[in-house]
Every structure is written in structure tokens, then in C-alpha cells.
Design an enzyme around this catalytic site. Structure first.
Site, PDB file in Angstrom:
ATOM      1  N   LYS A   1       0.818  -1.208   0.000  1.00 50.22           N
ATOM      2  CA  LYS A   1       0.000   0.000   0.000  1.00 50.22           C
ATOM      3  C   LYS A   1       0.855   1.262   0.000  1.00 50.22           C
ATOM      4  CE  LYS A   1      -4.307  -0.718   2.356  1.00 50.22           C
ATOM      5  NZ  LYS A   1      -4.820  -0.876   3.669  1.00 50.22           N
ATOM      6  N   ARG A   2       1.979   1.171   0.687  1.00 51.99           N
ATOM      7  CA  ARG A   2       2.837   2.335   0.831  1.00 51.99           C
ATOM      8  C   ARG A   2       3.267   2.895  -0.530  1.00 51.99           C
ATOM      9  NH1 ARG A   2       7.829   2.070   2.563  1.00 51.99           N
ATOM     10  NH2 ARG A   2       7.712  -0.180   2.419  1.00 51.99           N
TER      11      ARG A   2
END
Ligand code: GLU
Length: 479
Positions: A256-257
Site C-alpha cells: 500500500k505504501r
């Protein structure tokens, strides 16, 4: 002849967003079952009550369907092994765990969380791997009495001391782990819920799953599962552990980062489900003839899990964009109109969609690009005057704009042919530099240097708008 019916499954946990990696894995299980006229089962693994996210099951089911995939047995569909939701199967897991205790393959443990964390700390200090020290094994009859008196307990698997634990991974070949390195895992928790390990083995067995293709993050769990099958005296399924996707920059597991990972978000971003599936097909697997575009039907015919590369693959967004563009171009126009509808901005002139869309369809990478490529048709434009005078003087451009406006205002029949004829005649008569004039006109009318074909664009924009834009630009230049 091998008459085994192939049964595969996907077993999502409703603990959050469904990941693109999950859909890619589901696709492989689905295709393998379909190829062999088998069955693909969907099972909801919701025994981790603390991590449950309300509404997640519904979202998982709906996103799988939105990708054009489906299951033969499972939630909403039912099947011979109902229910397909683990929280509705709880009593079976306890029975299985008790059966293992009875057989001497598992034992009760009443160690307190404090004792267990002190043990872990000590092991860390001694640089030992974390492992339960079997404190309770020798005290079973005493513990049994405490349990009968109401004390909380868990049930642990009694892992054999020294046995090789092997399985033949479809993608990676044989993998062997010494049993000594496997912890006496908890099977039944103190709240009566099974752990993932017990539930997954019990259900895969009951549901007659023959092949399990799952993410490589589960590879360290597989020896535990193989040991459990052994303890029950059951035949394990054939496993294949699929490599993870790496972030588009090639660094680390896709996360997600570094951008979006949720399966739904790619649909929301305007990727076509069939293009996404095609992209997942060719990540880490190539058909015999190396082609990059194939339908789901073709994939089912040609896919073999043995040909999946064991190496991690980069989630190559550029490739996805290319494939998506190809699929958009393949859609019949009525279908493209239908699919693009949810992506049209509120101020889009819907009645002109059938005229505008063919002009920009070739430029769409995702469906969401429709807005970016079409705003000049229905919103006012602002132009940097310098763009107009890049290749000529302000006086000449003002003159070009005024003359063009004059010529165009005389057209009664506002069609591409008429517009083109008038503009080309004017350019020739005046001997204006062709490239400079057409580019200047394009910018004056659309505000952009790259657009769909100019005359078609002018026809769709309409006479009034074209004339007024020519006037506005010439006024702006002459002040
Ligand atoms: N419930 C597990 C998950 O969330 C299933 C893992 C497996 O396929 O065994 O992915």
C-alpha cells in the site's frame, strides 16, 4: 487413466480489502479447475474474530464477480459441503481437535500468556527460535481435571521430534523441513475457535480439495499443514506457492505504501476487468507462443501451474496500461459507451457521447482518462497566448484568427468536409505556413497541442463555439 476430479479453492479472510494479488491467485485456481472440468470452491475464513472487518465478505464476493469470475460452490451458491463460511462450522473443528488429543497426536495446554511471553523472551535472549517448550505435555491427566473444573485451555499439535516433512510444490519442486523446526502449534484457541491451521486443513479435507495454489507467504505454514494431515491420517492436497508481486519500482513486496493494491481500486481507476485478468495471466507465466494477449477461455486451455515461474514478478503498470489500451480499442462502440458511463463527469454532454467517444477512444489508456481528453468539448478553455504565437507574430496570428472566423462563419452546412475545404482553401490562398497555421488553430480551439483530428473536433464542437473561441483568442492577442 487418472479419474480424479480436480477441486481447487480460494479461501479469503474478511479482514480488509481484497488485494489484486488475491484475484491473481484466484484466477489460477479457477483456471486450473475449469481446464480439468473440475470445481472451484470459495470459502470464507473468518475464524480470526479480532481482525474481522464488517462488510468485507460482501465486498470480496462483489469484487470477484466484478472481475468476471465466479465459483461453483460457496457463499450464495451453496453446494454439497455447506456451509462455506468457517464461523458456521465451528463445532466440527473442536471435534477434530479433541479427536487428535484422544489419538495422542495433540495435547491440552493451560500455560498462561505471561508464562508464554516470559518463555519467548528467554528464547530471544538465548538466540533460540521461538518454540513452545512442552511444559504441559507430561501433566495431561492433571490438566484434564483443571479443564473439567472450568480452567481455560488451548489444544496444541504434538509435532514429532525428528521426521522430515516434505511436499512436492507444483511450482518449486520438493520442499523438505525437519519437524524439529516446527512449533507445537495451537489448533484450538481458548475461546473455542480453531486457528487458521486447523480450520484450513479440516475444510480442505472435507471439501475434497485436490490442489491448493496460494501465495508464497503461506509456504512456512505448509509443513504444519502436512503434519496435521499426517496426524489425521488424511492425504494432503497438492500445493503450489505462487510468488508475490513486487512494487512497480521492483523494490520489495507490492504494498500500500507504494500505491494502490486493492482489487476494487483498479476497476475504479478505469481498468477493464478482462484487461486486468489478462495482465495477471502473463505475470510470471507465458503461453507457448509467447503472446501477451489472451482471453480467459484461451488461458483456461493453456495454463498449467507447473509453468509458473518461481521468481517474484514486478507489477509492471506500464504493461498493464498497454494491455488496457488494447482492450479498450477492441470494444465495440456501444459496449465502450456502456462501460465508460460511470466515468463521465457530471457536466459531460451525454447526448454527444456517441460523437465524442470515437474521436478520443484511441487515446484512452484507462476509462477514467475520458475526462482529461474531452473537457474542451464542454468546459471553457484557457490558453497561454504564447502558445498561439510560438511560430509566428501576434499580428499574423490575429489576422489568421480573424480570417478563419470570417470564412467559417459563411458555412451553412457545418460538416467535417465543408470545414476542411474552407480551411484548406484559405491556407493555400494565403500561403500560410501549414504546420504553424494548423497547430495555432488547434490550440485556439481546444487549448491543447494534442487532440483528436481537428476538423472532426470542430464539427462536434459546433459552429457557435468554434467561432466564439476564435474571437476570444484574437481579442486576447490584440490587447
Ligand atoms: N484465509 C487465508 C487467506 O487469507 C487462506 C490461505 C490459504 O490459501 O491457505 O489468504
Amino acid at each position: 487413466m487418472n479419474t480424479q476430479i480436480i477441486r481447487t479453492r480460494m479461501a479469503p479472510s474478511p479482514t480488509g480489502e481484497y488485494h489484486v494479488g488475491h484475484i491473481a491467485t484466484l484466477l489460477k485456481n479457477y483456471a486450473f479447475a475449469k481446464k480439468h472440468d473440475g470445481a472451484f470452491i470459495l470459502r470464507i475464513e473468518d475464524t480470526d474474530q479480532f481482525r474481522l472487518v464488517p462488510g468485507a465478505v460482501e465486498k470480496i464476493l462483489s469484487v470477484i464477480k466484478a472481475y468476471g469470475l465466479d465459483w461453483d460452490e460457496g457463499p450464495e451458491k451453496g453446494g454439497p459441503h455447506e456451509p462455506y463460511v468457517q464461523s458456521q462450522r465451528l463445532s466440527r473443528y473442536k471435534d477434530y481437535a479433541l479427536k487428535l488429543v484422544e489419538d495422542g497426536a495433540a495435547y491440552y495446554c493451560t500455560c498462561s500468556p505471561d508464562r508464554l511471553s516470559a518463555l519467548r523472551e528467554q528464547q530471544q535472549k538465548d538466540k533460540q527460535p521461538p518454540k513452545y517448550d512442552r511444559h504441559c505435555v507430561s501433566k495431561q491427566s492433571e490438566i484434564k481435571k483443571q479443564i473439567d473444573a472450568g480452567e481455560e485451555y488451548v489444544i496444541r499439535l504434538l509435532v514429532p521430534d525428528d521426521e522430515p516433512v516434505s511436499f512436492d510444490d507444483m511450482i518449486r519442486g520438493e520442499i523438505t523441513t525437519p519437524s524439529a523446526s516446527v512449533d507445537d502449534q495451537v489448533l484450538l484457541k481458548s475461546d473455542g475457535f480453531p486457528t487458521y491451521h486447523l480450520a484450513v486443513v479440516a475444510d480442505d479435507h472435507e471439501m475434497e480439495i485436490t490442489h491448493v495454489l496460494r501465495g508464497e507467504e503461506w509456504i512456512s505454514s505448509t509443513p504444519k499443514h502436512v503434519l496435521l494431515y499426517r496426524a489425521f491420517g488424511w492425504e494432503p492436497p497438492v500445493y503450489g506457492h505462487i510468488p508475490v508481486f513486487l512494487n512497480p519500482d521492483g523494490k520489495g513486496k507490492m504494498s500500500k505504501r507504494k500505491g494502490t493494491v486493492s482489487a476494487q481500486s483498479f476497476l475504479d481507476a478505469g481498468y477493464l476487468p478482462e484487461a486486468l485478468l489478462n495482465f495477471f495471466m502473463i505475470l510470471g507465466w507465458t503461453p507457448q507462443d509467447q503472446r501477451e494477449m489472451l482471453t480467459l477461455h484461451e488461458y483456461i486451455q493453456e495454463f498449467d501451474p507447473k509453468d509458473i515461474s518461481p521468481k517474484s514478478v514486478v507489477f509492471d503498470v506500464k504493461k498493464l496500461e498497454w494491455i488496457n489500451g488494447q482492450y479498450i480499442r477492441l470494444l465495440p462502440s456501444a459496449e465502450l459507451e456502456r462501460r465508460i458511463h460511470p466515468f463521465l463527469p457530471d457536466d459531460f454532454p451525454n447526448d454527444a457521447l456517441h460523437k465524442i467517444l470515437p474521436l478520443v477512444a484511441d487515446r484512452l489508456v484507462t476509462l477514467r482518462d475520458i475526462e482529461e481528453h474531452t473537457t474542451f468539448f464542454y468546459r471553457s478553455i484557457t490558453i497561454d497566448p504564447q502558445l498561439l504565437t510560438k511560430k509566428s507574430t501576434a499580428t499574423e496570428v490575429t489576422n489568421q484568427l480573424a480570417e478563419t472566423k470570417d470564412v467559417l462563419s459563411r458555412i451553412d452546412d457545418w460538416t467535417v468536409e465543408e470545414i476542411e475545404r474552407h480551411i484548406r482553401d484559405l491556407q493555400e490562398e494565403r500561403s500560410w505556413h501549414k504546420r504553424q497555421y494548423f497547430m495555432m488553430l488547434r490550440v485556439a480551439i481546444t487549448g491543447k497541442t494534442a487532440t483528436p483530428p481537428l476538423f472532426e473536433t470542430m464539427e462536434v464542437l459546433g459552429k457557435e463555439k468554434v467561432l466564439s473561441r476564435l474571437l476570444i483568442q484574437s481579442d486576447a492577442l490584440s490587447v
